[in-house]
Scaffold this motif. Structure first.
Motif, mmCIF file in Angstrom:
data_model
loop_
_atom_site.group_PDB
_atom_site.id
_atom_site.type_symbol
_atom_site.label_atom_id
_atom_site.label_comp_id
_atom_site.label_asym_id
_atom_site.label_seq_id
_atom_site.Cartn_x
_atom_site.Cartn_y
_atom_site.Cartn_z
ATOM 1 N N ASP A 346 0.832 -1.202 0.000
ATOM 2 C CA ASP A 346 0.000 0.000 0.000
ATOM 3 C C ASP A 346 0.868 1.255 0.000
ATOM 4 N N LYS A 402 -4.241 -13.377 5.540
ATOM 5 C CA LYS A 402 -4.585 -12.501 6.652
ATOM 6 C C LYS A 402 -3.448 -12.499 7.665
ATOM 7 N N CYS A 405 -0.636 -10.373 6.241
ATOM 8 C CA CYS A 405 -0.899 -8.945 6.442
ATOM 9 C C CYS A 405 -0.452 -8.510 7.839
ATOM 10 N N GLU A 406 -0.773 -9.336 8.833
ATOM 11 C CA GLU A 406 -0.401 -9.002 10.211
ATOM 12 C C GLU A 406 1.110 -9.002 10.389
ATOM 13 N N ASN A 409 2.777 -6.005 8.656
ATOM 14 C CA ASN A 409 2.540 -4.786 9.419
ATOM 15 C C ASN A 409 3.404 -4.753 10.674
ATOM 16 N N LYS A 410 3.507 -5.901 11.338
ATOM 17 C CA LYS A 410 4.249 -5.968 12.590
ATOM 18 C C LYS A 410 5.756 -5.874 12.377
ATOM 19 N N ASP A 413 6.373 -2.652 9.336
ATOM 20 C CA ASP A 413 5.683 -1.380 9.541
ATOM 21 C C ASP A 413 5.125 -0.827 8.228
ATOM 22 N N THR A 415 1.823 -1.944 5.082
ATOM 23 C CA THR A 415 0.645 -2.786 4.873
ATOM 24 C C THR A 415 0.574 -3.238 3.421
ATOM 25 N N SER A 417 -2.239 -5.001 0.316
ATOM 26 C CA SER A 417 -3.608 -5.326 -0.100
ATOM 27 C C SER A 417 -3.561 -6.585 -0.951
ATOM 28 N N LYS A 444 -8.080 -1.957 -1.649
ATOM 29 C CA LYS A 444 -7.414 -0.646 -1.632
ATOM 30 C C LYS A 444 -8.429 0.484 -1.460
ATOM 31 N N ASN A 449 -4.594 -2.876 3.512
ATOM 32 C CA ASN A 449 -4.288 -3.731 4.664
ATOM 33 C C ASN A 449 -5.366 -4.764 4.897
#
Length: 454
Positions: A346, A402, A405-406, A409-410, A413, A415, A417, A444, A449
């Motif tokens: 993203d 899913k 994605c987590e 992000n973790k 830092d 995200t 799609s 999006k 995310n």
């Protein structure tokens, strides 16, 4: 001492010759850069001159009161009358301006009007080639120029100029446009390339080639280095690629593309050749001094192409691998894979401007490999976009992504799609791909995310 005198004389003569040549070389070098700037400016003016008129015509059509009224009253006009009215209008545009491909798409009915009448009903879900229409509308732009194959004219390469039609209430009521045969531009640019011994390209903001005199490079080759030149629209940047090569880049705002001109430094090669001849002449005549010259071989101006089946950064197979294995419009030749995934990072352009984009891409690849293990194949499609063929059913694939994605992000830092579809073996890979793209794009639109399934 007497034996050294000829050596000293020869060294002195050589120094005198070099002292005379070097200032001349520097002067000629400066002159050549200036000359290259003039050549690049001539090419820029040529392209601007050939695109301003069709852009002006497309913009004019989009604000034509007759066309706006016709589209706003489409619901109360029978189909045949509407078809004849728009067709006659486009024929008059063709006769007046000479453009063979003119078209209007109604946002209300999705009819695709041409000089021959209604050519089709725009439906991205049924025809992947129609994806350009909603994607253009979603950009919010009033005008967009893109290179693509023309489905209505034997899939020939065409430069499309699309203009948004705004109704009296300020809402989008359709799109009109003009198609310019790419062959005409290729002929024009090829003559310039031959005359000035340069390579000319038009690329988009990702570095993907949009215009080239070689059909094989269009939408298939990248000149990614040119994007890092940070060229503006006021003038050309000049980059020395090697000791004998250069690249000049300039942004063309009308097209939202970059003009890239690449070539060789001819003066430098000529001066080095002259020095070499002088030194060899002195060596042969006097047979006293042997001077060794090291000349680096000149590198050809490099058009960064995705000709290899493996991505250079990640080592992953790329879209060329897919072409070689399945063909550009091929179908799956195995029932092994159950789902197809498309995902990207993203807001990657913003992220890449502030962080190390390559490092982030490698991090995403590593996390993805951990998720899929050996149950599929991961492609680097372009830039930050990835495509996967997986052995999992779509529900299991959804759960895994899913989780991805987590983790992204973790750990990174950022995200991503994700779009997922069950593979339909009865249609082409491209159709499956576009379905997944639509699922990804839907995520999006809600902020990214996440994972979407079609």
């Amino acid at each position: 001492m007497k034996q050294k005198i000829p050596v000293i004389i020869l060294i002195t003569i050589s120094l005198i010759l070099l002292t005379a040549i070097i200032p001349s070389f520097l002067h000629n070098k400066s002159h050549e850069i200036s000359n290259n700037q003039l050549i690049a400016s001539h090419i820029y003016s040529l392209i601007e001159g050939n695109i301003q008129r069709p852009i002006g015509v497309a913009t004019g059509l989009s604000s034509d009161e007759f066309l706006i009224r016709a589209l706003e009253h489409e619901d109360t006009t029978d189909t045949k009358t509407m078809e004849e009215m728009i067709s006659s209008y486009l024929i008059s545009v063709k006769n007046q301006f000479g453009y063979s491909a003119t078209y209007v798409i109604s946002e209300n009915s999705k009819r695709f009007y041409t000089t021959n009448g209604i050519a089709k009903i725009v439906n991205p879900q049924m025809d992947p080639y129609d994806n350009w229409y909603p994607m253009f509308l979603d950009t919010g732009l009033k005008l967009q120029v893109e290179t693509n194959r023309d489905q209505l004219y034997d899939y020939r390469w065409t430069i499309f100029i699309n203009a948004r039609i705004i109704g009296t209430e300020g809402k989008t009521i359709g799109v009109c446009g003009i198609g310019l045969p790419l062959e005409d531009w290729q002929k024009m640019l090829l003559s310039v390339e031959k005359e000035y011994k340069v390579k000319i390209n038009l690329i988009d903001k990702q570095g993907l080639v949009q215009v080239d005199t070689d059909f094989n490079n269009i939408n298939n080759a990248y000149i990614s280095d040119a994007i890092s030149d940070h060229a503006g629209e006021r003038g050309f940047t000049f980059t020395e690629k090697t000791k004998k090569g250069f690249r000049m880049t300039r942004y063309i705002s009308n097209l939202n593309w970059y003009l890239v001109v690449q070539g060789k430094n001819l003066i430098e090669s000529q001066i080095k050749g002259t020095i070499l001849i002088i030194l060899i002449y002195l060596m042969l005549i006097h047979a006293v001094i042997i001077l060794l010259l090291e000349h680096k071989k000149s590198k050809r101006h490099n058009l960064v192409k995705t000709s290899q089946p493996e991505d250079e950064l990640t080592g992953l197979p790329n879209r060329n691998y897919l072409k070689e294995s399945y063909g550009e419009l091929g179908v799956f030749n195995t029932t092994r894979y159950k789902s197809l995934v498309v995902f990207d990072i993203d807001h990657f352009k913003i992220v890449n401007d502030n962080r190390d984009g390559d490092k982030l891409i490698l991090g995403v690849v590593e996390l993805t490999k951990q998720i899929i293990e050996d149950k599929g194949i991961l492609f680097r499609w372009s830039g930050d976009e990835f495509v996967l063929f997986l052995e999992f059913e779509s529900k299991e694939t959804e759960n895994k992504f899913k989780s991805l994605c987590e983790q992204v992000n973790k750990n990174l830092d950022i995200t991503i799609s994700v779009g997922i579809v069950d593979i339909d073996l009865s249609v082409s890979i491209k159709t499956n791909y576009y379905r997944a793209v639509q699922a990804c794009y839907a995520i999006k639109e809600t902020g990214g995310n996440g994972v979407g399934i079609r």
